[in-house]
Design a protein around this motif. Sequence first.
Motif, PDB file in Angstrom:
ATOM      1  N   HIS A 204       0.840  -1.194   0.000  1.00 41.86           N
ATOM      2  CA  HIS A 204       0.000   0.000   0.000  1.00 41.86           C
ATOM      3  C   HIS A 204       0.878   1.248   0.000  1.00 41.86           C
ATOM      4  O   HIS A 204       2.088   1.165   0.276  1.00 41.86           O
ATOM      5  CB  HIS A 204      -0.882   0.031   1.255  1.00 41.86           C
ATOM      6  CG  HIS A 204      -1.809  -1.122   1.373  1.00 41.86           C
ATOM      7  ND1 HIS A 204      -3.061  -1.144   0.804  1.00 41.86           N
ATOM      8  CD2 HIS A 204      -1.669  -2.325   1.996  1.00 41.86           C
ATOM      9  CE1 HIS A 204      -3.648  -2.283   1.062  1.00 41.86           C
ATOM     10  NE2 HIS A 204      -2.830  -3.027   1.789  1.00 41.86           N
ATOM     11  N   PRO A 205       0.293   2.419  -0.302  1.00 39.66           N
ATOM     12  CA  PRO A 205       1.048   3.658  -0.101  1.00 39.66           C
ATOM     13  C   PRO A 205       1.589   3.723   1.315  1.00 39.66           C
ATOM     14  O   PRO A 205       0.925   3.283   2.258  1.00 39.66           O
ATOM     15  CB  PRO A 205      -0.011   4.744  -0.356  1.00 39.66           C
ATOM     16  CG  PRO A 205      -0.990   4.103  -1.282  1.00 39.66           C
ATOM     17  CD  PRO A 205      -1.045   2.656  -0.857  1.00 39.66           C
ATOM     18  N   ASP A 206       2.797   4.245   1.449  1.00 47.36           N
ATOM     19  CA  ASP A 206       3.427   4.234   2.769  1.00 47.36           C
ATOM     20  C   ASP A 206       2.610   4.988   3.802  1.00 47.36           C
ATOM     21  O   ASP A 206       2.620   4.650   4.987  1.00 47.36           O
ATOM     22  CB  ASP A 206       4.853   4.794   2.703  1.00 47.36           C
ATOM     23  CG  ASP A 206       4.913   6.213   2.148  1.00 47.36           C
ATOM     24  OD1 ASP A 206       3.863   6.723   1.697  1.00 47.36           O
ATOM     25  OD2 ASP A 206       6.010   6.800   2.163  1.00 47.36           O
ATOM     26  N   THR A 207       1.846   5.979   3.370  1.00 50.83           N
ATOM     27  CA  THR A 207       1.010   6.701   4.327  1.00 50.83           C
ATOM     28  C   THR A 207      -0.088   5.801   4.885  1.00 50.83           C
ATOM     29  O   THR A 207      -0.443   5.898   6.059  1.00 50.83           O
ATOM     30  CB  THR A 207       0.366   7.927   3.653  1.00 50.83           C
ATOM     31  OG1 THR A 207      -0.231   7.521   2.420  1.00 50.83           O
ATOM     32  CG2 THR A 207       1.386   9.002   3.398  1.00 50.83           C
ATOM     33  N   VAL A 208      -0.629   4.929   4.060  1.00 52.77           N
ATOM     34  CA  VAL A 208      -1.661   3.995   4.525  1.00 52.77           C
ATOM     35  C   VAL A 208      -1.069   3.022   5.537  1.00 52.77           C
ATOM     36  O   VAL A 208      -1.650   2.747   6.583  1.00 52.77           O
ATOM     37  CB  VAL A 208      -2.275   3.219   3.334  1.00 52.77           C
ATOM     38  CG1 VAL A 208      -3.213   2.119   3.838  1.00 52.77           C
ATOM     39  CG2 VAL A 208      -3.008   4.173   2.413  1.00 52.77           C
ATOM     40  N   MET A 209       0.119   2.497   5.230  1.00 58.10           N
ATOM     41  CA  MET A 209       0.749   1.533   6.121  1.00 58.10           C
ATOM     42  C   MET A 209       1.141   2.157   7.451  1.00 58.10           C
ATOM     43  O   MET A 209       1.243   1.470   8.463  1.00 58.10           O
ATOM     44  CB  MET A 209       1.974   0.914   5.446  1.00 58.10           C
ATOM     45  CG  MET A 209       1.647   0.107   4.194  1.00 58.10           C
ATOM     46  SD  MET A 209       0.480  -1.231   4.499  1.00 58.10           S
ATOM     47  CE  MET A 209       1.582  -2.498   5.117  1.00 58.10           C
ATOM     48  N   LYS A 210       1.345   3.466   7.440  1.00 57.54           N
ATOM     49  CA  LYS A 210       1.700   4.155   8.681  1.00 57.54           C
ATOM     50  C   LYS A 210       0.476   4.718   9.399  1.00 57.54           C
ATOM     51  O   LYS A 210       0.591   5.292  10.473  1.00 57.54           O
ATOM     52  CB  LYS A 210       2.682   5.284   8.390  1.00 57.54           C
ATOM     53  CG  LYS A 210       4.037   4.802   7.886  1.00 57.54           C
ATOM     54  CD  LYS A 210       4.925   5.972   7.509  1.00 57.54           C
ATOM     55  CE  LYS A 210       6.267   5.499   6.956  1.00 57.54           C
ATOM     56  NZ  LYS A 210       7.114   6.630   6.496  1.00 57.54           N
ATOM     57  N   GLY A 211      -0.698   4.563   8.771  1.00 63.95           N
ATOM     58  CA  GLY A 211      -1.911   5.078   9.385  1.00 63.95           C
ATOM     59  C   GLY A 211      -2.056   6.572   9.253  1.00 63.95           C
ATOM     60  O   GLY A 211      -2.677   7.221  10.093  1.00 63.95           O
TER      61      GLY A 211
END
Length: 325
Positions: A204-211
């Motif tokens: 996923h986009p890194d922002t999604v994985m980081k919440g």
Amino acid sequence: MVDSGVATRAPESDAAEDNVDLGVSPEEQPPKLGDHCTTDRPAPAGEHPSGEVSKIADIDVYITKPSDYPHSPSKLLLFLTNGVGLHSINNQLQADKYASEGFLVVMPDLFAGDPAPNGTNMDPKEDNPTIIEQVKLRAAETAKSFLLDMWLARNTSEKVMPILHKVIEGVKDEFADAVANGQGLYAVGYCFGGKYVLLLAGEHPDTVMKGQAVKDEEEGMAVAGPLIKAGAMAHGTLVELEDITSLKAPVSMACVEHDQLFPDAVRKEGIKHLEEKKIEHEVKVYSDVPHGFAVLGEYHNAGDRHIADAQKEAFQQMKAWLKEH
């Protein structure tokens, strides 16, 4: 009962209940978390949790280990719960069952002390409630539905993913031997936690994985994941097609036929994508069981024997997949 014709392997709708007819068909009602997601069934008689509640990276966790650990090698398994959460006796007992199979299990508090509201008794209701009793029950269900909607609004990926990241980094330090032995982390999830197994197993986009919320089109273009080596989940809650099409790590899914919280159309289209992309997966569809059936708990009624059997079968399915990978 498993629909074997839907089981594939490549490289929370509850059971229907008799309610007052309010003029709204099931098809018109939006998906709702049911009692099987938010309330424990009776715990197995005579069983008691063998692990302990501790902290990893300042997150409350339930940790349960194989009896011969650390003398024998183990694999690190993240156990992601339904809405009842960390302190559920049934969730702790189910985590213990994976530990007895050789996994070092870490079950984090996904909700930061805010489990789903419940209060509905899972014991059978009266066969012939009066009209007044039916109205009172409907009012109570409406109030609970509102509370659940508010709870879901609070417990989004923006809240849960940072918790998971902290725990993942913490277990890599505290249980480095188990992580190394498994050549990565494994994850198993039920209901609410099932969706997050899919997220951890996907790219996923890194922002999604980081919440983190993506603020504009240029943000989140870098991708991250998968964060686990393999996963298994049962009747994930509010699963979307993208959750499946983003998968990169092998995942086994125990699904419920006609599940509003993981619709048949989403499942079938997702399977088609995984087969086309040759992403390793396993899907078994269980019929005539409620969303949440695989969560540990007793079914005492003679008419529920098939649910108890399906619960055991789903555990064997998920356990076998994790061991094979």
